[in-house]
Design a protein around this motif. Structure first.
Motif, PDB file in Angstrom:
ATOM      1  N   GLY A 160       0.827  -1.206   0.000  1.00 60.09           N
ATOM      2  CA  GLY A 160       0.000   0.000   0.000  1.00 60.09           C
ATOM      3  C   GLY A 160       0.856   1.249   0.000  1.00 60.09           C
ATOM      4  N   PRO A 163      -0.317   7.317   2.616  1.00 70.27           N
ATOM      5  CA  PRO A 163       0.633   8.002   3.498  1.00 70.27           C
ATOM      6  C   PRO A 163       1.340   7.051   4.466  1.00 70.27           C
ATOM      7  CG  PRO A 163      -1.559   9.031   3.604  1.00 70.27           C
ATOM      8  CD  PRO A 163      -1.654   7.934   2.611  1.00 70.27           C
ATOM      9  N   PHE A 210     -10.500   6.573  -6.910  1.00 70.16           N
ATOM     10  CA  PHE A 210     -10.308   7.581  -5.853  1.00 70.16           C
ATOM     11  C   PHE A 210      -9.739   6.976  -4.569  1.00 70.16           C
ATOM     12  CE2 PHE A 210     -13.088  10.195  -8.465  1.00 70.16           C
ATOM     13  CZ  PHE A 210     -12.552  11.462  -8.283  1.00 70.16           C
ATOM     14  N   ASP A 222      -9.002  16.829  -0.550  1.00 68.39           N
ATOM     15  CA  ASP A 222      -8.822  18.229  -0.191  1.00 68.39           C
ATOM     16  C   ASP A 222      -7.392  18.433   0.319  1.00 68.39           C
ATOM     17  OD1 ASP A 222      -9.867  20.830   0.336  1.00 68.39           O
ATOM     18  OD2 ASP A 222     -10.054  20.313   2.445  1.00 68.39           O
ATOM     19  N   ARG A 288      -1.129  -6.463  -6.746  1.00 70.01           N
ATOM     20  CA  ARG A 288      -2.013  -6.660  -5.595  1.00 70.01           C
ATOM     21  C   ARG A 288      -1.533  -7.847  -4.762  1.00 70.01           C
ATOM     22  NH1 ARG A 288      -6.752  -7.721  -8.164  1.00 70.01           N
ATOM     23  NH2 ARG A 288      -6.139  -9.906  -8.075  1.00 70.01           N
ATOM     24  N   VAL A 424     -17.104  13.618  -4.747  1.00 62.97           N
ATOM     25  CA  VAL A 424     -16.546  12.616  -5.679  1.00 62.97           C
ATOM     26  C   VAL A 424     -16.966  11.205  -5.276  1.00 62.97           C
ATOM     27  CG1 VAL A 424     -14.560  14.009  -6.371  1.00 62.97           C
ATOM     28  CG2 VAL A 424     -14.357  12.485  -4.389  1.00 62.97           C
ATOM     29  N   ILE A 599      -4.696  11.864   6.615  1.00 62.72           N
ATOM     30  CA  ILE A 599      -3.399  11.809   5.942  1.00 62.72           C
ATOM     31  C   ILE A 599      -2.241  11.892   6.944  1.00 62.72           C
ATOM     32  CG2 ILE A 599      -1.902  13.076   4.330  1.00 62.72           C
ATOM     33  CD1 ILE A 599      -4.509  13.961   2.859  1.00 62.72           C
TER      34      ILE A 599
HETATM   35  P1  FAD Z   1      -4.734   4.604   2.135  1.00 61.13           P
HETATM   36  O1  FAD Z   1      -4.424   6.016   1.831  1.00 61.13           O
HETATM   37  O2  FAD Z   1      -6.130   4.144   1.959  1.00 61.13           O
HETATM   38  O3  FAD Z   1      -3.753   3.734   1.244  1.00 61.13           O
HETATM   39  C1  FAD Z   1      -3.870   2.354   1.136  1.00 61.13           C
HETATM   40  C2  FAD Z   1      -3.248   1.925  -0.184  1.00 61.13           C
HETATM   41  O4  FAD Z   1      -3.128   0.509  -0.176  1.00 61.13           O
HETATM   42  C3  FAD Z   1      -4.106   2.265  -1.392  1.00 61.13           C
HETATM   43  O5  FAD Z   1      -3.360   3.011  -2.315  1.00 61.13           O
HETATM   44  C4  FAD Z   1      -4.526   0.909  -1.960  1.00 61.13           C
HETATM   45  O6  FAD Z   1      -4.596   0.900  -3.357  1.00 61.13           O
HETATM   46  C5  FAD Z   1      -3.422   0.003  -1.462  1.00 61.13           C
HETATM   47  N1  FAD Z   1      -3.855  -1.403  -1.308  1.00 61.13           N
HETATM   48  C6  FAD Z   1      -4.980  -1.850  -0.710  1.00 61.13           C
HETATM   49  N2  FAD Z   1      -5.020  -3.197  -0.728  1.00 61.13           N
HETATM   50  C7  FAD Z   1      -3.888  -3.602  -1.347  1.00 61.13           C
HETATM   51  C8  FAD Z   1      -3.388  -4.883  -1.684  1.00 61.13           C
HETATM   52  N3  FAD Z   1      -4.034  -6.006  -1.331  1.00 61.13           N
HETATM   53  N4  FAD Z   1      -2.234  -4.944  -2.375  1.00 61.13           N
HETATM   54  C9  FAD Z   1      -1.551  -3.820  -2.729  1.00 61.13           C
HETATM   55  N5  FAD Z   1      -1.996  -2.583  -2.434  1.00 61.13           N
HETATM   56  C10 FAD Z   1      -3.151  -2.470  -1.733  1.00 61.13           C
HETATM   57  N6  FAD Z   1      -7.701  12.775   5.025  1.00 61.13           N
HETATM   58  C11 FAD Z   1      -7.190  13.938   5.456  1.00 61.13           C
HETATM   59  O7  FAD Z   1      -6.443  13.954   6.434  1.00 61.13           O
HETATM   60  N7  FAD Z   1      -7.478  15.115   4.807  1.00 61.13           N
HETATM   61  C12 FAD Z   1      -8.293  15.160   3.709  1.00 61.13           C
HETATM   62  O8  FAD Z   1      -8.531  16.240   3.152  1.00 61.13           O
HETATM   63  C13 FAD Z   1      -8.840  13.948   3.243  1.00 61.13           C
HETATM   64  N8  FAD Z   1      -9.661  13.941   2.170  1.00 61.13           N
HETATM   65  C14 FAD Z   1     -10.060  12.736   1.653  1.00 61.13           C
HETATM   66  C15 FAD Z   1     -10.776  12.741   0.465  1.00 61.13           C
HETATM   67  C16 FAD Z   1     -11.134  11.540  -0.137  1.00 61.13           C
HETATM   68  C17 FAD Z   1     -11.861  11.567  -1.452  1.00 61.13           C
HETATM   69  C18 FAD Z   1     -10.814  10.307   0.508  1.00 61.13           C
HETATM   70  C19 FAD Z   1     -11.216   8.993  -0.109  1.00 61.13           C
HETATM   71  C20 FAD Z   1     -10.125  10.298   1.713  1.00 61.13           C
HETATM   72  C21 FAD Z   1      -9.737  11.516   2.287  1.00 61.13           C
HETATM   73  N9  FAD Z   1      -9.004  11.561   3.487  1.00 61.13           N
HETATM   74  C22 FAD Z   1      -8.506  12.749   3.930  1.00 61.13           C
HETATM   75  C23 FAD Z   1      -8.680  10.335   4.248  1.00 61.13           C
HETATM   76  C24 FAD Z   1      -7.245   9.913   3.946  1.00 61.13           C
HETATM   77  O9  FAD Z   1      -7.091   9.799   2.584  1.00 61.13           O
HETATM   78  C25 FAD Z   1      -6.912   8.605   4.631  1.00 61.13           C
HETATM   79  O10 FAD Z   1      -7.135   8.745   6.010  1.00 61.13           O
HETATM   80  C26 FAD Z   1      -5.455   8.213   4.409  1.00 61.13           C
HETATM   81  O11 FAD Z   1      -5.155   8.189   3.050  1.00 61.13           O
HETATM   82  C27 FAD Z   1      -5.175   6.836   5.028  1.00 61.13           C
HETATM   83  O12 FAD Z   1      -3.864   6.481   4.724  1.00 61.13           O
HETATM   84  P2  FAD Z   1      -3.368   4.972   4.672  1.00 61.13           P
HETATM   85  O13 FAD Z   1      -1.998   5.018   4.145  1.00 61.13           O
HETATM   86  O14 FAD Z   1      -3.615   4.335   5.974  1.00 61.13           O
HETATM   87  O15 FAD Z   1      -4.340   4.236   3.626  1.00 61.13           O
END
Ligand code: FAD
Length: 624
Positions: A160, A163, A210, A222, A288, A424, A599
C-alpha cells in the motif's frame, strides 16, 4: 547584563496575538508585518514598536478562526522570539523587556531543541551518531557497519502506497532496508487518466480510482493536513517538514489549518517516489497482494498478482520477505477477508455513517464571515474560503429502534469539510455507491461540502443481524448498495434538499445544482438508513442551524451515502513493536489497521512503524 540572565536566552513563544483583518496583509502573507510587531509590542507592554527588530520574530502559526470572527474579525498568531537577536537593542530597551515576563502570561520559554527536522535529516543525524559511537567502539549504540561480507540486507514488503506505506518505506529505506513497495493501483499519472475516465465516461477501474493508487485514498482529496494527534507534536512536524522537502509549500508549517489540494499532492507524490527510488526502493504498481505466506505462525512472504489483468491464481507469484508491513487502507475489504483466513485477530471498531451536504460556498462565507464575505474572492482574497466544523450529541428517545440493543445516545458531526470543493465517487465496486469530497489548492469551486455523520457501533450492526469481526464492513456495504439502487445505477447519486429531508418529502426534479459530476437523482433519503440514524441526522441538522444560522436551506443538497469515514476494524498489534499480536512478521499500520484517521496521522503511524521495525531488525537502537 540581561544576556547573562538565563531567562533571556533562547526562544520565547508568544501566543494568541491578534491582528485585525483590515490591518493584516492577508491569509497568504506569513511573515512579520508592521501590524504584528505593533501587537507584539502591545502584548509585551513595550512602548515603541518600531524599536523592535523584525528579524527577531518568526511566525510559527497563523489562523483565521471563523467561529470567533463575527465578534473579532482577526487573524490569530503564534510567534517565536529569538532573544539573542534582540541583544542589539539599547540597554534602556532591555530594561523594559526585563519587566515584561510577569505581566503577560502569553510568554513561554521554549527549550532549544523543540523543532525536529524532516524525517530524512532525523535519520541521517541518528546514523551519524551511530557511526561516531562505532568509531569509539560502542557496539550497543551502533547500527553496525556490517563489515561482515556475508551480511544480507533485510528484505521488507510494504503493501500500500498511501501516506502510511510511503512513510514506512521512507524510514526503512533510510535505514538501509531492501524495501519493495507494492501497490494494487497505478502511479499518479495513469491513475489521473483512470479517474478522468470515471468522471467523463463512467468507467470504474476497480484497482485504480479515488481510493486505490499511488498516494492512497488522500491523493484526489482536499489534502487537509489538520490532525487530532497534536499539531505541534514532534512527529507531526517531522511529517509536515518531510512533505515540504518533497514540494509542499512552506506555509503548511505555519497555517493553522494547512491543506494542499489535489494539484499540489500529485507533484509531491512524484517527488516522493523519485526519492524512494534513489534510496533503492523497488516500487511495483499494478501489484495486488492476495495472500500471505505463513510458516509456523510467522509471515515469510506474500502472494501477489498483476491487478491490471484479471489474473488467474496460476499467474500469481510468491515472494519471500523478512517482514511485511500492511498499509492497505480501509477499502481493501478483500485483504480483511484474507487476514481472517489466517486467524489474524480483527476487532470491530466504531465508525460513523451519514450523508454529504453541499451548500453554495457563498452561503457558507456569508454565514461565517457576515460582512467580510466579500474578502474571500474565490480563494484569492484576504481571508480564506470559509469552512465550518460542527458537532452535537443527540438521543433517539421516542424512536422505535430495530432492537433494544441499538444505542439511544450518539454524536453527530461534520467530517472532512471541503470548502470550494466537489463531491466525488469513492466506490471500489460498481454495485456499491459511496462518496467523499476533494478540492484543488485554491478551493475556488462555487460549492462547499462536508459529511454529516452519526457514530455507529457493534450494537447497530447486531440490530441488523450483522455479527462477527467484519460486521461493520457488511453494514457499510448494505447502505452503499442501497444508495446505488436509490440512485438508479450508473453511479448516479441519490439527493434531497435539507429542507425536504426535514419535511420528509421528495425534492422536485429541479434540485439545486451539485458539484458531483456523474449525475444526481431526487429521492427521499429518509428511506436510506434505519430510523434512529435518520432521526439523529434530523436532530443534528436543527442544532447545526442554531450554530450556523442559514445552514438549513433549500439550496443545501444532501447526497447519499457517506460510509467510509474510518476503518470498521482494528487489527491487533503490539504497542511497542507494531507487530501483529496473532501473526509474527506482520506489521499492520495506518487507517486500514485502525490506527489512524487522515493523511497526517496515517503518515505518523507509518513513520513510527518504520522506526519500530528498523529496531526489531537491529538497525536502530534509539527510543521511538
Ligand atoms: P490509504 O491512503 O487508503 O492507502 C492504502 C493503499 O493501499 C491504497 O493506495 C490501496 O490501493 C493500497 N492497497 C490496498 N489493498 C492492497 C493490496 N491487497 N495490495 C496492494 N496494495 C493495496 N484525510 C485527510 O487527512 N485530509 C483530507 O482532506 C482527506 N480527504 C479525503 C478525500 C477523499 C476523497 C478520501 C477517499 C479520503 C480523504 N481523506 C482525507 C482520508 C485519507 O485519505 C486517509 O485517512 C489516508 O489516506 C489513510 O492512509 P493509509 O496510508 O492508511 O491508507
Amino acid at each position: 547584563k540581561f544576556y547573562a540572565e538565563s531567562k533571556f536566552e533562547g526562544i520565547w513563544r508568544l501566543s494568541k496575538l491578534t491582528v485585525s483583518v483590515d490591518k493584516d496583509p492577508g491569509k497568504d502573507f506569513l511573515g512579520v508585518s508592521d501590524a504584528l510587531v505593533e501587537e507584539i509590542a502591545k502584548v509585551l507592554e513595550f512602548p515603541v514598536a518600531s524599536m523592535l527588530p523584525q528579524e527577531a520574530f518568526k511566525v510559527v502559526r497563523k489562523s483565521f478562526d471563523a467561529r470567533k470572527l463575527q465578534k473579532e474579525q482577526k487573524f490569530v498568531y503564534t510567534v517565536d522570539v529569538d532573544v539573542p537577536k534582540l541583544l542589539n537593542l539599547e540597554p534602556r530597551t532591555w530594561e523594559f523587556i526585563a519587566e515584561m515576563e510577569p505581566k503577560v502570561g502569553l510568554v513561554e520559554h521554549l527549550p532549544h531543541d523543540r523543532t525536529p527536522g524532516d524525517i530524512m535529516s532525523i535519520i541521517h543525524a541518528c546514523r551519524s551518531q551511530d557511526a561516531t559511537a562505532s568509531e569509539h567502539g560502542d557496539q550497543n549504540l551502533c547500527n553496525g557497519s556490517h563489515a561482515n561480507a556475508s551480511y544480507r540486507k533485510p528484505k521488507v514488503a510494504v503493501v500500500g502506497s498511501g501516506p502510511a506505506g510511503l512513510f514506512a518505506s521512507l524510514v526503512l529505506a533510510e535505514f538501509g532496508v531492501d524495501v519493495t513497495l507494492m501497490e494494487r493501483g497505478e502511479a499518479v499519472e495513469k491513475r489521473g487518466r483512470d479517474i478522468g475516465a470515471l468522471v467523463v465516461r463512467r468507467i470504474l477501474q476497480e484497482e485504480s480510482n479515488f481510493c486505490f493508487g499511488e498516494g492512497g485514498a488522500g491523493t484526489w482529496s482536499d489534502g487537509k493536513l489538520v490532525t487530532r494527534i497534536g499539531r505541534n507534536s514532534g512527529s507531526v512536524l517531522a511529517v509536515l517538514k518531510t512533505l515540504v522537502q518533497f514540494g509542499a509549500p512552506q506555509k503548511i508549517l505555519i497555517d493553522g489549518k494547512p491543506h494542499l489540494g489535489t494539484d499540489k499532492l500529485i507533484p509531491l507524490l512524484q517527488n516522493f517516489r523519485r526519492y524512494l527510488e534513489l534510496l533503492g526502493v523497488d516500487i511495483k504498481f499494478g501489484t495486488r497482494v492476495d495472500d500471505l505466506l505463513v510458516e509456523d505462525k510467522h509471515v515469510v512472504g506474500v502472494k501477489v498478482s498483476d491487478s491490471r489483468e484479471n489474473s488467474s491464481p496460476s499467474t500469481s507469484q510468491q515472494l519471500g520477505y523478512d517482514a511485511v508491513v500492511l498499509a492497505v487502507g480501509h477499502s481493501a475489504r478483500d485483504t480483511y477477508q484474507m487476514l481472517l483466513s489466517h486467524g489474524v485477530s480483527l476487532v470491530e471498531k466504531d465508525f460513523a455513517v451519514g450523508l454529504r451536504v453541499e451548500h453554495p460556498q457563498e452561503l457558507i462565507n456569508s454565514i461565517q464571515y457576515s460582512g467580510l464575505a466579500n474578502e474571500v474572492q474565490s480563494g484569492r482574497g484576504k481571508v480564506p474560503v470559509a469552512d465550518y466544523k460542527v458537532v452535537e450529541y443527540v438521543n433517539t428517545d421516542g424512536i422505535t429502534l430495530p432492537s433494544n440493543s441499538a444505542p439511544r445516545n450518539r454524536s453527530c458531526y461534520s467530517f472532512c469539510m471541503c470548502p470550494g470543493g466537489q463531491v466525488v465517487l469513492t466506490s471500489t465496486d460498481p454495485s456499491e455507491l459511496c462518496i467523499n469530497g476533494m478540492s484543488f489548492s485554491r478551493r475556488s469551486s462555487k460549492w462547499a461540502n462536508a459529511a454529516l455523520v452519526v457514530t455507529v457501533s457493534s450494537k447497530d450492526f447486531a440490530a441488523l443481524d450483522l455479527h462477527g469481526p467484519l460486521a461493520g464492513v457488511e453494514f457499510q456495504r448494505m447502505f452503499e448498495r442501497k444508495a446505488a439502487a436509490m440512485g438508479g445505477g450508473n453511479f448516479v447519486v441519490p439527493v434531497q434538499t435539507v429542507t425536504d429531508f426535514l419535511d420528509n418529502k421528495l425534492s422536485g426534479t429541479s434540485v439545486p445544482s451539485s458539484s458531483y459530476r456523474l449525475g444526481v437523482k431526487a429521492t427521499n433519503l429518509r428511506e436510506l438508513f434505519p430510523s434512529h440514524i435518520t432521526s439523529s441526522l434530523q436532530q443534528s441538522l436543527l442544532k447545526f442551524d442554531k450554530e450556523l444560522p442559514g445552514f438549513i436551506s433549500s439550496d443545501a443538497l444532501l447526497h447519499g451515502v457517506e460510509t467510509r469515514t474510518s476503518s470498521p476494524v482494528q487489527i491487533s498489534r503490539s504497542a511497542d513493536t507494531y507487530e501483529c499480536t496473532s501473526l509474527r512478521g506482520l506489521y499492520p499500520i495506518g487507517e486500514g489497521a485502525g490506527y489512524a484517521g487522515g493523511i497526517v496521522s496515517a503518515a505518523v503511524d507509518g513513520m513510527y512503524s518504520g522506526f519500530a521495525l528498523a529496531k526489531s531488525l537491529g538497525l536502530f537502537h534509539g527510543s521511538i
